[in-house]
Scaffold this motif. Sequence first.
Motif, short mmCIF file in Angstrom:
data_model
loop_
_atom_site.label_atom_id
_atom_site.label_comp_id
_atom_site.label_asym_id
_atom_site.label_seq_id
_atom_site.Cartn_x
_atom_site.Cartn_y
_atom_site.Cartn_z
N THR A 66 7.87 -4.85 -12.94
CA THR A 66 7.29 -5.48 -14.12
C THR A 66 8.16 -6.63 -14.60
OG1 THR A 66 8.46 -4.15 -15.78
CG2 THR A 66 6.48 -3.18 -14.76
N ASP A 67 7.75 -7.25 -15.69
CA ASP A 67 8.53 -8.36 -16.22
C ASP A 67 9.81 -7.90 -16.90
OD1 ASP A 67 7.46 -7.21 -18.48
OD2 ASP A 67 6.39 -9.00 -19.15
N ASN A 68 10.04 -6.57 -16.96
CA ASN A 68 11.30 -6.05 -17.52
C ASN A 68 12.40 -5.95 -16.48
OD1 ASN A 68 10.37 -5.69 -20.19
ND2 ASN A 68 9.41 -3.75 -19.63
N ALA A 69 12.08 -6.15 -15.20
CA ALA A 69 13.08 -6.04 -14.15
C ALA A 69 14.10 -7.17 -14.26
CB ALA A 69 12.40 -6.10 -12.78
N SER A 70 15.28 -6.97 -13.66
CA SER A 70 16.33 -7.99 -13.72
C SER A 70 15.85 -9.30 -13.12
CB SER A 70 17.58 -7.49 -12.99
OG SER A 70 17.29 -7.16 -11.65
N ILE A 71 15.00 -9.22 -12.09
CA ILE A 71 14.25 -10.38 -11.60
C ILE A 71 12.79 -10.09 -11.93
CG2 ILE A 71 13.68 -11.81 -9.61
CD1 ILE A 71 16.18 -10.77 -8.24
N PRO A 72 12.24 -10.71 -12.96
CA PRO A 72 10.91 -10.32 -13.45
C PRO A 72 9.84 -10.41 -12.37
CG PRO A 72 11.99 -11.77 -15.00
CD PRO A 72 12.83 -11.78 -13.77
N GLY A 73 8.87 -9.50 -12.47
CA GLY A 73 7.79 -9.49 -11.49
C GLY A 73 6.48 -9.06 -12.10
N GLU A 74 5.48 -8.94 -11.24
CA GLU A 74 4.16 -8.46 -11.64
C GLU A 74 3.73 -7.35 -10.68
OE1 GLU A 74 1.49 -11.74 -11.52
OE2 GLU A 74 2.34 -12.74 -13.28
N LEU A 75 3.13 -6.32 -11.24
CA LEU A 75 2.60 -5.24 -10.41
C LEU A 75 1.34 -5.72 -9.69
CD1 LEU A 75 2.96 -2.23 -12.89
CD2 LEU A 75 4.51 -2.87 -11.04
N ILE A 76 1.16 -5.23 -8.46
CA ILE A 76 -0.05 -5.54 -7.71
C ILE A 76 -0.61 -4.24 -7.16
CG2 ILE A 76 0.71 -7.84 -7.08
CD1 ILE A 76 1.36 -6.73 -4.27
N GLU A 77 -1.86 -4.28 -6.72
CA GLU A 77 -2.45 -3.12 -6.07
C GLU A 77 -2.63 -3.41 -4.59
OE1 GLU A 77 -6.03 -1.80 -8.00
OE2 GLU A 77 -4.87 -0.63 -9.46
N ILE A 78 -2.34 -2.39 -3.77
CA ILE A 78 -2.56 -2.50 -2.33
C ILE A 78 -3.44 -1.33 -1.90
CG2 ILE A 78 -0.33 -3.62 -2.04
CD1 ILE A 78 0.69 -1.04 -0.73
N PRO A 79 -4.15 -1.45 -0.80
CA PRO A 79 -5.05 -0.37 -0.38
C PRO A 79 -4.31 0.91 -0.03
CG PRO A 79 -5.57 -2.43 0.75
CD PRO A 79 -4.25 -2.64 0.07
N GLN A 80 -4.88 2.03 -0.41
CA GLN A 80 -4.39 3.35 0.00
C GLN A 80 -4.95 3.66 1.38
OE1 GLN A 80 -2.29 5.61 0.42
NE2 GLN A 80 -2.25 6.51 -1.65
N VAL A 81 -4.22 4.45 2.14
CA VAL A 81 -4.72 4.88 3.45
C VAL A 81 -5.61 6.10 3.29
CG1 VAL A 81 -2.78 3.91 4.71
CG2 VAL A 81 -2.64 6.26 3.83
N ALA A 82 -6.34 6.45 4.34
CA ALA A 82 -7.30 7.54 4.24
C ALA A 82 -6.63 8.90 4.06
CB ALA A 82 -8.17 7.57 5.50
N HIS A 83 -5.41 9.06 4.59
CA HIS A 83 -4.73 10.35 4.50
C HIS A 83 -3.23 10.13 4.33
CE1 HIS A 83 -4.03 14.64 5.23
NE2 HIS A 83 -3.01 14.28 6.00
N THR A 84 -2.63 10.85 3.39
CA THR A 84 -1.18 10.79 3.20
C THR A 84 -0.58 12.16 3.49
OG1 THR A 84 -1.52 11.15 0.81
CG2 THR A 84 -1.19 8.89 1.56
N PHE A 85 0.68 12.17 3.97
CA PHE A 85 1.31 13.39 4.45
C PHE A 85 2.04 14.14 3.34
CE2 PHE A 85 1.81 10.49 8.31
CZ PHE A 85 0.62 10.91 8.86
N ARG A 86 2.25 15.41 3.57
CA ARG A 86 3.02 16.25 2.66
C ARG A 86 4.50 15.86 2.75
NH1 ARG A 86 1.87 21.26 0.37
NH2 ARG A 86 3.64 22.66 -0.03
#
Length: 506
Positions: A66-86
Motif C-alpha cells: 500500500t501507500d504506507n510502505a517505505s516505498i509506496p505502492g498500490e495493491l493489484i489483483e491477479i488471477p487465482q489458480v483452479a486449485h491451491t495446495f494444503r
Amino acid sequence: MALTACAALMTAPPALASYAFYVGGELTESGHPMLGGTGEEVSSHWLEIVPARDHAEGDAISVGVTDNASIPGELIEIPQVAHTFRYLTMNYSDFEGFPAPLTNGGVNEHHVAVRDVWATNRDELIAMTPEPQIGVQYSDLARLVMERSKTARAGVELIGELIEQYGYATYGGNTHLIADPNEAWVVWEFAGGQGLWAAERLDNDEVRVLYPGYIEDFPLDYADRADFMGADNLIDFAVEQGWFDPDSGDAFNVFEVYGPQREDARARTGGYKYMTQAQLEEATREMAPVSERDLMTRVRDPRITDDSAGYGQVTTLDGSVDSDLVRIWVAPTGSVAAPFLPWWLGVEEVPMSYGQHRYLTDGASASFLNPDYQQQEASDFAGRRFKQVMYWMCADPGRYLPQVTPLLEGFEQQSMDDMSWLETSAQTLIAQGERAQARELLTHYATGRAEDAMALGATLTDWLEASARLTGQLQTPRNGSVNLQSGSVVTCLENFDPDRPAAAQQ
C-alpha cells in the motif's frame, strides 16, 4: 563468545530480517535435506494449517503493498489458480504497508518448503523503484509458492513468472530459500522495478545460512545452465549501468553487483548479529551428520535467537512419506525460551492458544475485540506465555539459561521418542484406507503436546518469577517508555559488549 555472566541487551538487528538454514541430505543423519529458521518480526505470530482448496474461474487475489510502505505502492489483483495446495505456516500481522496476514513460508503437501529472508540491494537500485510500485511482494511469493508448486524448481520458475508478468513490490530486496526432497534453491528478488531476479541451486553436500540472503558467483551463460536461473536482463542491465564489465575477466558476483555497496557489506562475513553466515554454516557443518536435534540447537543459539525471533522452525524433507505425514517442528516464539512442537499437514485443528491473539497484533490497541474471536482471545496465548519465559530468563541468563534449556530439550525429546510409533501407526492407517483415523491420531497427539507445552510454560514462568522475588532480583522499570525507542532488544547473551566486534567475542 562466552554465554555465562550477564548482559541482557544487544544492538538491534536490521528491521528486515529472519534466518534460514539449509543442510543438504549428504550431511544429515536421515539422508534427507533439512530446513530451519526464524521469523523476525515485532508483531504476533500464529500457527495455521491452510487446507487445499478449489477456486472458481475468475477468482482473483490481492497482492502488493500500500501507500504506507517505505516505498509506496498500490495493491493489484491477479488471477487465482483452479486449485491451491494444503500448507502449514506461521502467519504474522504487521509490516508497514504490507497487508496481513503475512508469512515467511512453511511447507506444503508436496514437500516443498519455503523460507523468506531479507537481502537488501545497492542504493542506486532501490532509488530506481517506481512510485507507486506494483507487483507481488515477499510474503505473496512465499504463499504462492506453497499454494501452487509441486517442486522447488517449479517454485523458482513461478517466482520468475510472477515478477515478469505482474512486477515486484519491495522494501529494498529479498531472498527465498526453496527446497524439496531432491533439490534446493536460493532466489534473490531485486528492487528497482526492472524485473530483476537470480536463482542458484544448492548442492546436496552444502550448508547455506541466509541472514541476509546472498548469491555470489553467477555464470554469464546461466540461461543454458541447469543450476542457475534468472531474469533475461540480469547481466545486461548491470552492464548498462556500468556496474559490471563483461570484458574485465571478473566473475559476475551477484552480491557485489546488486548488493549493498558499503565497505563492510560482504556476502558471508559482513557480520550481522553475533555470528556471520560463514560462522553459522561452519558450526552447522561441524555437526554432520546433522540431526533434527542438532538443527534445533543451531536455530536456538542465543547468539541469533532473541526477542526479535517470532518463532523457530525445523523440518526434514523426506519425499517417501505420505503428504499427511509431512512434519515440521515449530517453536511458538523465540526457541531460546520455547519448545519445538511437532505438527503435521494431516493435523485438522490448531488449539486456540496457538491461533491468532491480540497480543502484539497490528491495530489491537486502537480497536475492540471482534466478538467472533472472544473465546479464542479468552484462551492463553502460546506466544505470550513463552515471551514471559524469555523475559524472566533473560533477566539473569547466567543463572537461568543453563537450567531452562535442558528442560526444553527434555520436553522435545519426549516428543521425538514418540515419532516412530506414532508415524508408523498413522502410515498403517492410511495404507488400510483409514485416512480420517490417521488424521485424528495426528491431531490428538499434536494438540495434546501443544497443551502440555503450555503447562510447561506456566510452570517455568511461575518458577522464574518466584526465583526473582525470593532472591531479591525483582526490578521494576525506572524510566523510559515500555516500547523500545532505539538500540537494543532482550537477549539471553552474556558477557557481551555491544560496542565490541562480534567476532572478537566468540
